[in-house]
Write a protein that holds these residues in place. Structure first.
Motif, PDB file in Angstrom:
ATOM      1  N   TYR A 162       1.074  -1.288  -0.009  1.00 25.71           N
ATOM      2  CA  TYR A 162       0.037   0.144   0.167  1.00 25.71           C
ATOM      3  C   TYR A 162       0.878   1.210  -0.527  1.00 25.71           C
ATOM      4  O   TYR A 162       1.693   1.376   0.832  1.00 25.71           O
ATOM      5  CB  TYR A 162      -0.902   0.260   0.825  1.00 25.71           C
ATOM      6  N   ALA A 163       0.896   1.729  -1.179  1.00 27.52           N
ATOM      7  CA  ALA A 163       1.021   3.362  -0.525  1.00 27.52           C
ATOM      8  C   ALA A 163      -0.013   4.392  -0.345  1.00 27.52           C
ATOM      9  O   ALA A 163      -0.798   4.559  -0.963  1.00 27.52           O
ATOM     10  CB  ALA A 163       1.893   3.595  -2.500  1.00 27.52           C
ATOM     11  N   ILE A 164       0.344   4.647   0.461  1.00 25.98           N
ATOM     12  CA  ILE A 164      -0.377   6.252   1.873  1.00 25.98           C
ATOM     13  C   ILE A 164       0.243   7.164   1.287  1.00 25.98           C
ATOM     14  O   ILE A 164       1.128   7.736   1.119  1.00 25.98           O
ATOM     15  CB  ILE A 164      -0.613   5.991   3.456  1.00 25.98           C
ATOM     16  N   ASP A 165      -1.674   7.974   0.820  1.00 26.23           N
ATOM     17  CA  ASP A 165      -0.956   9.111   0.413  1.00 26.23           C
ATOM     18  C   ASP A 165      -2.119  10.488   0.882  1.00 26.23           C
ATOM     19  O   ASP A 165      -2.561   9.883   1.674  1.00 26.23           O
ATOM     20  CB  ASP A 165      -0.987   9.678  -1.386  1.00 26.23           C
ATOM     21  N   GLU A 166      -1.900  11.654   1.206  1.00 19.59           N
ATOM     22  CA  GLU A 166      -2.570  12.444   1.565  1.00 19.59           C
ATOM     23  C   GLU A 166      -3.405  12.161   2.846  1.00 19.59           C
ATOM     24  O   GLU A 166      -4.313  11.970   3.073  1.00 19.59           O
ATOM     25  CB  GLU A 166      -4.021  12.700   0.474  1.00 19.59           C
ATOM     26  N   LEU A 167      -2.338  11.580   3.374  1.00 24.03           N
ATOM     27  CA  LEU A 167      -2.774  11.381   5.433  1.00 24.03           C
ATOM     28  C   LEU A 167      -2.862  13.115   5.846  1.00 24.03           C
ATOM     29  O   LEU A 167      -2.533  13.224   6.197  1.00 24.03           O
ATOM     30  CB  LEU A 167      -1.552  10.790   5.906  1.00 24.03           C
ATOM     31  N   ARG A 190       0.817  11.002  15.619  1.00 23.06           N
ATOM     32  CA  ARG A 190       0.817  10.564  14.737  1.00 23.06           C
ATOM     33  C   ARG A 190       1.792   9.201  13.922  1.00 23.06           C
ATOM     34  O   ARG A 190       0.867   8.793  13.413  1.00 23.06           O
ATOM     35  CB  ARG A 190       1.534  11.621  13.149  1.00 23.06           C
ATOM     36  N   ASP A 191       2.554   8.832  14.625  1.00 22.38           N
ATOM     37  CA  ASP A 191       3.523   7.664  14.476  1.00 22.38           C
ATOM     38  C   ASP A 191       2.267   6.658  15.273  1.00 22.38           C
ATOM     39  O   ASP A 191       2.043   5.394  14.337  1.00 22.38           O
ATOM     40  CB  ASP A 191       4.287   7.480  15.297  1.00 22.38           C
ATOM     41  N   GLU A 192       1.775   6.953  16.382  1.00 19.24           N
ATOM     42  CA  GLU A 192       0.810   5.308  16.511  1.00 19.24           C
ATOM     43  C   GLU A 192      -0.262   5.466  15.860  1.00 19.24           C
ATOM     44  O   GLU A 192      -0.820   4.303  15.172  1.00 19.24           O
ATOM     45  CB  GLU A 192      -0.382   6.254  17.819  1.00 19.24           C
ATOM     46  N   ILE A 193      -0.731   6.452  14.733  1.00 16.88           N
ATOM     47  CA  ILE A 193      -1.884   6.235  13.952  1.00 16.88           C
ATOM     48  C   ILE A 193      -1.562   5.638  12.563  1.00 16.88           C
ATOM     49  O   ILE A 193      -2.106   5.511  12.405  1.00 16.88           O
ATOM     50  CB  ILE A 193      -2.388   8.094  13.351  1.00 16.88           C
ATOM     51  N   LYS A 194      -0.143   5.722  11.976  1.00 20.04           N
ATOM     52  CA  LYS A 194       0.664   5.527  11.171  1.00 20.04           C
ATOM     53  C   LYS A 194       0.952   4.103  11.389  1.00 20.04           C
ATOM     54  O   LYS A 194       0.006   3.064  10.147  1.00 20.04           O
ATOM     55  CB  LYS A 194       2.145   6.074  10.373  1.00 20.04           C
ATOM     56  N   GLN A 195       0.396   3.456  12.424  1.00 24.23           N
ATOM     57  CA  GLN A 195       1.185   2.086  13.268  1.00 24.23           C
ATOM     58  C   GLN A 195      -0.574   1.561  12.852  1.00 24.23           C
ATOM     59  O   GLN A 195      -0.665   0.251  12.349  1.00 24.23           O
ATOM     60  CB  GLN A 195       1.116   1.706  14.536  1.00 24.23           C
ATOM     61  N   LEU A 196      -1.693   2.069  13.430  1.00 23.37           N
ATOM     62  CA  LEU A 196      -2.711   2.079  13.777  1.00 23.37           C
ATOM     63  C   LEU A 196      -3.332   1.495  11.488  1.00 23.37           C
ATOM     64  O   LEU A 196      -4.092   0.176  11.145  1.00 23.37           O
ATOM     65  CB  LEU A 196      -4.123   2.737  14.021  1.00 23.37           C
TER      66      LEU A 196
END
Length: 161
Positions: free
Chosen positions: A101-106, A116-122
């Motif tokens: 998965y390539a994530i954009d526009e977070l 932010r780091d926790e959200i990325k992990q989730l």
């Protein structure tokens, strides 16, 4: 981020109950998401990946006019994180896949930015669980998805751009 060896996850795929649909309607609306980025009108989701212990859920936005939109919602602490994701996979669903998965526009609300780091992990954990999902296998339907059959994942990677 490479999450090939994620520990046991608490996210599960399930149909969204009528009670949870009412809660979602209050939390996630087209009017509420549209100002944050260009998102076409969407229909209600039928299922999600949810971690009830942590109070976090993920679902894909299904378009009214498009078969599938590349936007996802991560609900956390009564707020919504929106992102777009491009999925690429190789392999056969019956045997197993390699998934990227390539994530954009977070788009993270200001009040959640310190997490932010926790959200990325989730996001990684919930996307991996969602990738296992085979809602239409063995007679599953939108209203009654198959939540037991799972796609084998050989490798799983998420990149935040």
């Amino acid at each position: 981020m490479d999450f090939e060896r994620l520990s046991t996850m608490a996210f599960v795929n399930e149909a969204i109950s009528e009670d949870d649909q009412r809660k979602l309607t209050a939390e996630v609306s087209y009017a509420g998401l549209k100002p944050r980025q260009w998102i076409p009108p969407f229909t209600r989701p039928y299922w999600w990946a949810i971690d009830r212990e942590r109070g976090v859920y993920l679902f894909a936005l299904n378009g009214k006019y498009y078969e599938q939109l590349p936007f996802y919602v991560l609900g956390i602490a009564g707020q919504t994180v929106v992102f777009s994701a491009e999925r690429k996979s190789q392999g056969e669903f019956a045997k197993g896949i390699h998934c990227f998965y390539a994530i954009d526009e977070l788009l993270i609300p200001a009040s959640l930015e310190p997490r932010r780091d926790e959200i990325k992990q989730l996001i990684c954990e919930s996307l991996k669980e969602k990738t296992h999902f085979q809602p239409f296998a063995n007679g599953g339907t939108a209203d009654r998805p198959n939540t037991t059959d799972r796609i084998t994942i050989f490798s799983f990677k998420v990149e935040f751009r």
